[in-house]
Design a protein around this motif. Structure first.
Motif, short mmCIF file in Angstrom:
data_model
loop_
_atom_site.label_atom_id
_atom_site.label_comp_id
_atom_site.label_asym_id
_atom_site.label_seq_id
_atom_site.Cartn_x
_atom_site.Cartn_y
_atom_site.Cartn_z
N PRO A 3 2.56 -7.08 -12.19
CA PRO A 3 1.92 -7.33 -13.50
C PRO A 3 1.60 -6.01 -14.18
O PRO A 3 1.47 -4.97 -13.53
N PRO A 4 1.47 -6.02 -15.50
CA PRO A 4 1.04 -4.80 -16.21
C PRO A 4 -0.40 -4.46 -15.83
O PRO A 4 -1.12 -5.30 -15.28
N PRO A 5 -0.84 -3.23 -16.11
CA PRO A 5 -2.21 -2.85 -15.76
C PRO A 5 -3.24 -3.81 -16.34
O PRO A 5 -3.10 -4.29 -17.47
N TYR A 6 -4.27 -4.09 -15.55
CA TYR A 6 -5.31 -5.03 -15.95
C TYR A 6 -5.92 -4.64 -17.30
O TYR A 6 -6.09 -5.48 -18.19
N ALA A 7 -6.24 -3.35 -17.45
CA ALA A 7 -6.90 -2.91 -18.68
C ALA A 7 -5.99 -3.06 -19.89
O ALA A 7 -6.46 -3.36 -21.00
N PHE A 8 -4.69 -2.86 -19.72
CA PHE A 8 -3.74 -3.03 -20.81
C PHE A 8 -3.78 -4.47 -21.33
O PHE A 8 -3.87 -4.71 -22.54
N VAL A 9 -3.74 -5.43 -20.42
CA VAL A 9 -3.76 -6.83 -20.82
C VAL A 9 -5.13 -7.21 -21.39
O VAL A 9 -5.23 -7.92 -22.39
N ALA A 10 -6.20 -6.74 -20.75
CA ALA A 10 -7.55 -7.05 -21.24
C ALA A 10 -7.77 -6.50 -22.65
O ALA A 10 -8.39 -7.16 -23.50
N ASP A 11 -7.26 -5.30 -22.92
CA ASP A 11 -7.38 -4.74 -24.27
C ASP A 11 -6.66 -5.62 -25.29
O ASP A 11 -7.17 -5.86 -26.39
N PRO A 196 -17.98 -3.41 -8.12
CA PRO A 196 -17.06 -4.48 -8.48
C PRO A 196 -15.67 -4.23 -7.90
O PRO A 196 -15.25 -3.08 -7.73
N ALA A 197 -14.97 -5.30 -7.59
CA ALA A 197 -13.59 -5.17 -7.14
C ALA A 197 -12.73 -4.68 -8.29
O ALA A 197 -12.95 -5.04 -9.46
N ARG A 198 -11.74 -3.87 -7.98
CA ARG A 198 -10.84 -3.39 -9.01
C ARG A 198 -10.06 -4.56 -9.61
O ARG A 198 -9.81 -5.57 -8.96
N ASP A 199 -9.67 -4.40 -10.86
CA ASP A 199 -8.92 -5.42 -11.59
C ASP A 199 -9.69 -6.74 -11.68
O ASP A 199 -9.16 -7.83 -11.43
N THR A 200 -10.95 -6.61 -12.01
CA THR A 200 -11.80 -7.75 -12.37
C THR A 200 -12.42 -7.41 -13.72
O THR A 200 -12.41 -6.25 -14.16
N LEU A 201 -13.00 -8.42 -14.38
CA LEU A 201 -13.56 -8.17 -15.70
C LEU A 201 -14.74 -7.19 -15.64
O LEU A 201 -14.89 -6.34 -16.52
N ALA A 207 -15.16 0.61 -15.99
CA ALA A 207 -14.18 1.69 -15.90
C ALA A 207 -13.64 2.11 -17.26
O ALA A 207 -13.31 3.28 -17.47
N CYS A 208 -13.55 1.17 -18.19
CA CYS A 208 -12.92 1.47 -19.47
C CYS A 208 -13.89 1.76 -20.61
O CYS A 208 -13.46 2.18 -21.68
N LEU A 241 -14.81 4.08 -9.46
CA LEU A 241 -14.23 3.05 -10.31
C LEU A 241 -12.74 3.30 -10.52
O LEU A 241 -11.93 2.37 -10.57
N GLY A 242 -12.36 4.56 -10.64
CA GLY A 242 -10.97 4.89 -10.85
C GLY A 242 -10.58 4.90 -12.32
O GLY A 242 -11.36 4.53 -13.20
N ARG A 243 -9.37 5.32 -12.57
CA ARG A 243 -8.89 5.50 -13.95
C ARG A 243 -8.63 4.16 -14.62
O ARG A 243 -8.13 3.23 -14.00
#
Length: 246
Positions: A3-11, A196-201, A207-208, A241-243
């Protein structure tokens, strides 16, 4: 395909009034004179697509929609063949024209893949869940309490949110142990709270949208050693948190 990066889709979801799953029915090339602002190496297409589903949106949609999209030309100067392709559209309705939509920007049309679709729907559900974490808008008050032993201490960082719901970060350091941090979504910091677990809301909200450093005003009431410790603890949180991949 991953899947594409979580933040990309969330944005994309966060900024799109309407999200549509569709199949391209036709795509006609516009003349340069009809394509103001077109970037070099791109062509503007007038697309008609059949709607399969509206993943997000308040406006009801007809079975077929029309929109404009800018796509890159290939090495031979030809546009890609979109007819028959399944796409995900991130758009806004056009006032007074029920069958017209306007893409939110260059990323407004994405190729459909099972992994993209799954991630998109997962985040769409999370955004409207009753327990969805609030949007982070900044840093509020910061406190640091040193311990009785060298290297011992606790930092609490209170965040500001769009709807004024409480969110706080806590970092606990004890001699001989790895620092532990957690996030709390209530006034009371739960001893069992965890990162929080990575790739969650919640991860995405933090992180963002957290600033890259504590603002001076947040630590102005602290002494220099406590302010330095709080800044160090905040950096620890950001690193763990990571990038935010957008």
């Amino acid at each position: 395909m991953p899947p594409p990066p979580y933040a990309f889709v969330a944005d994309l979801l966060r900024t799109s009034p309407s999200v549509i799953d569709a199949v391209v029915r036709s795509a006609g090339r516009l003349k340069p004179a009809e394509s103001p602002g077109l970037a070099p190496g791109f062509v503007r297409l007038d697309v008609t697509a059949d709607v399969l589903a509206q993943i997000r949106g308040r406006e009801s949609l007809p079975a077929r929609v029309n929109y404009l999209v800018d796509v890159p030309l290939d090495a031979r100067g030809r546009p890609p063949k979109l007819k028959g392709q399944r796409v995900l559209l991130f758009a806004a309705p056009v006032a007074g024209k029920a069958d017209q939509i306007q893409l939110i920007g260059k990323r407004g049309q994405q190729a459909w893949t099972p992994s993209f679709d799954a991630r998109l729907r997962e985040i769409a559900r999370a955004l409207v869940a009753p327990d969805a974490p609030p949007e982070i808008t900044g840093i509020g008050n910061v406190f640091h309490v040193p311990g009785s032993l060298p290297g011992e201490g606790e930092t609490q960082i209170f965040l500001t949110t769009k709807d004024s719901r409480p969110v706080s970060l806590s970092v606990l350091r004890r001699p001989g142990e790895q620092p532990r941090w957690a996030v709390a979504l209530s006034e009371i910091v739960d001893e069992a709270a965890a990162p929080p677990a990575r790739d969650t809301l919640l991860w995405y909200r933090l992180a963002c949208f957290l600033p890259p450093a504590l603002p001076d005003r947040a630590v102005q009431a602290l002494g220099a050693p406590d302010a330095a410790a709080a800044r160090e603890d905040y950096t620890l949180v950001l690193n763990q948190l990571g990038r935010c991949e957008r």
